[in-house]
Design a protein around this motif. Sequence first.
Motif, PDB file in Angstrom:
ATOM      1  N   ALA A 113       4.702  -2.483  18.644  1.00  0.00           N
ATOM      2  CA  ALA A 113       4.308  -1.131  19.070  1.00  0.00           C
ATOM      3  C   ALA A 113       2.833  -0.861  18.803  1.00  0.00           C
ATOM      4  O   ALA A 113       2.326   0.197  19.156  1.00  0.00           O
ATOM      5  CB  ALA A 113       5.174  -0.090  18.361  1.00  0.00           C
ATOM      6  N   GLY A 114       2.158  -1.813  18.158  1.00  0.00           N
ATOM      7  CA  GLY A 114       0.720  -1.673  17.959  1.00  0.00           C
ATOM      8  C   GLY A 114       0.290  -1.045  16.645  1.00  0.00           C
ATOM      9  O   GLY A 114      -0.871  -0.699  16.488  1.00  0.00           O
ATOM     10  N   PHE A 115       1.215  -0.891  15.708  1.00  0.00           N
ATOM     11  CA  PHE A 115       0.835  -0.309  14.427  1.00  0.00           C
ATOM     12  C   PHE A 115      -0.019  -1.288  13.631  1.00  0.00           C
ATOM     13  O   PHE A 115       0.168  -2.496  13.704  1.00  0.00           O
ATOM     14  CB  PHE A 115       2.072   0.097  13.618  1.00  0.00           C
ATOM     15  N   ALA A 116      -0.939  -0.753  12.871  1.00  0.00           N
ATOM     16  CA  ALA A 116      -1.850  -1.565  12.064  1.00  0.00           C
ATOM     17  C   ALA A 116      -1.082  -2.287  10.955  1.00  0.00           C
ATOM     18  O   ALA A 116      -0.124  -1.739  10.400  1.00  0.00           O
ATOM     19  CB  ALA A 116      -2.931  -0.679  11.452  1.00  0.00           C
ATOM     20  N   PRO A 117      -1.505  -3.498  10.624  1.00  0.00           N
ATOM     21  CA  PRO A 117      -0.842  -4.246   9.555  1.00  0.00           C
ATOM     22  C   PRO A 117      -0.754  -3.467   8.240  1.00  0.00           C
ATOM     23  O   PRO A 117       0.251  -3.562   7.539  1.00  0.00           O
ATOM     24  CB  PRO A 117      -1.715  -5.492   9.396  1.00  0.00           C
ATOM     25  N   ARG A 118      -1.760  -2.692   7.921  1.00  0.00           N
ATOM     26  CA  ARG A 118      -1.751  -1.917   6.675  1.00  0.00           C
ATOM     27  C   ARG A 118      -0.595  -0.910   6.673  1.00  0.00           C
ATOM     28  O   ARG A 118       0.059  -0.695   5.653  1.00  0.00           O
ATOM     29  CB  ARG A 118      -3.089  -1.201   6.493  1.00  0.00           C
ATOM     30  N   VAL A 119      -0.345  -0.285   7.806  1.00  0.00           N
ATOM     31  CA  VAL A 119       0.744   0.683   7.917  1.00  0.00           C
ATOM     32  C   VAL A 119       2.083  -0.018   7.720  1.00  0.00           C
ATOM     33  O   VAL A 119       2.945   0.449   6.968  1.00  0.00           O
ATOM     34  CB  VAL A 119       0.702   1.401   9.293  1.00  0.00           C
ATOM     35  N   VAL A 120       2.258  -1.153   8.385  1.00  0.00           N
ATOM     36  CA  VAL A 120       3.504  -1.915   8.262  1.00  0.00           C
ATOM     37  C   VAL A 120       3.695  -2.367   6.816  1.00  0.00           C
ATOM     38  O   VAL A 120       4.792  -2.276   6.267  1.00  0.00           O
ATOM     39  CB  VAL A 120       3.517  -3.118   9.227  1.00  0.00           C
ATOM     40  N   MET A 121       2.622  -2.839   6.189  1.00  0.00           N
ATOM     41  CA  MET A 121       2.679  -3.270   4.799  1.00  0.00           C
ATOM     42  C   MET A 121       3.191  -2.157   3.899  1.00  0.00           C
ATOM     43  O   MET A 121       4.064  -2.365   3.055  1.00  0.00           O
ATOM     44  CB  MET A 121       1.278  -3.694   4.323  1.00  0.00           C
ATOM     45  N   GLU A 122       2.670  -0.961   4.082  1.00  0.00           N
ATOM     46  CA  GLU A 122       3.080   0.159   3.234  1.00  0.00           C
ATOM     47  C   GLU A 122       4.520   0.581   3.503  1.00  0.00           C
ATOM     48  O   GLU A 122       5.252   0.911   2.576  1.00  0.00           O
ATOM     49  CB  GLU A 122       2.108   1.319   3.414  1.00  0.00           C
ATOM     50  N   ILE A 123       4.950   0.550   4.756  1.00  0.00           N
ATOM     51  CA  ILE A 123       6.333   0.897   5.081  1.00  0.00           C
ATOM     52  C   ILE A 123       7.300  -0.089   4.427  1.00  0.00           C
ATOM     53  O   ILE A 123       8.333   0.301   3.889  1.00  0.00           O
ATOM     54  CB  ILE A 123       6.541   0.934   6.613  1.00  0.00           C
ATOM     55  N   LEU A 124       6.944  -1.375   4.437  1.00  0.00           N
ATOM     56  CA  LEU A 124       7.805  -2.403   3.855  1.00  0.00           C
ATOM     57  C   LEU A 124       7.701  -2.466   2.333  1.00  0.00           C
ATOM     58  O   LEU A 124       8.518  -3.114   1.678  1.00  0.00           O
ATOM     59  CB  LEU A 124       7.479  -3.774   4.447  1.00  0.00           C
ATOM     60  N   GLY A 125       6.698  -1.802   1.778  1.00  0.00           N
ATOM     61  CA  GLY A 125       6.554  -1.764   0.325  1.00  0.00           C
ATOM     62  C   GLY A 125       5.898  -2.991  -0.281  1.00  0.00           C
ATOM     63  O   GLY A 125       6.069  -3.260  -1.466  1.00  0.00           O
ATOM     64  N   HIS A 126       5.142  -3.716   0.515  1.00  0.00           N
ATOM     65  CA  HIS A 126       4.443  -4.886  -0.013  1.00  0.00           C
ATOM     66  C   HIS A 126       3.166  -4.452  -0.725  1.00  0.00           C
ATOM     67  O   HIS A 126       2.539  -3.470  -0.352  1.00  0.00           O
ATOM     68  CB  HIS A 126       4.078  -5.857   1.112  1.00  0.00           C
TER      69      HIS A 126
END
Length: 90
Positions: free
Chosen positions: A36-49
């Motif tokens: 969907a084009g979300f930034a890696p930083r956003v995905v990282m925070e959602i996953l809790g890494h």
Amino acid sequence: MRNFYRSFGRIAVAAGPPRVRLHDTQHGCASLLFAAGFAPRVVMEILGHSQIAVTMNLYTHVNDDSRREAMGHMDRLLNAVGLRGRRQGR
């Protein structure tokens, strides 16, 4: 965390789909967010890494459409600078 995994397992079985591991849902979530084009930083925070490298190494992959798009872009760039079809040393 162990209780969370147990609870997740019971909910997944009750929902009726094939057996799904928690990791599978994380991978699916990450893949959909990246697509969907979300930034890696956003995905990282959602996953809790705690580190972006974990997210990028474990949960990203290159699909065929992305590969074709990247190669098409490279082709256009090479055409724009007149390098396509040229041999080195000439």
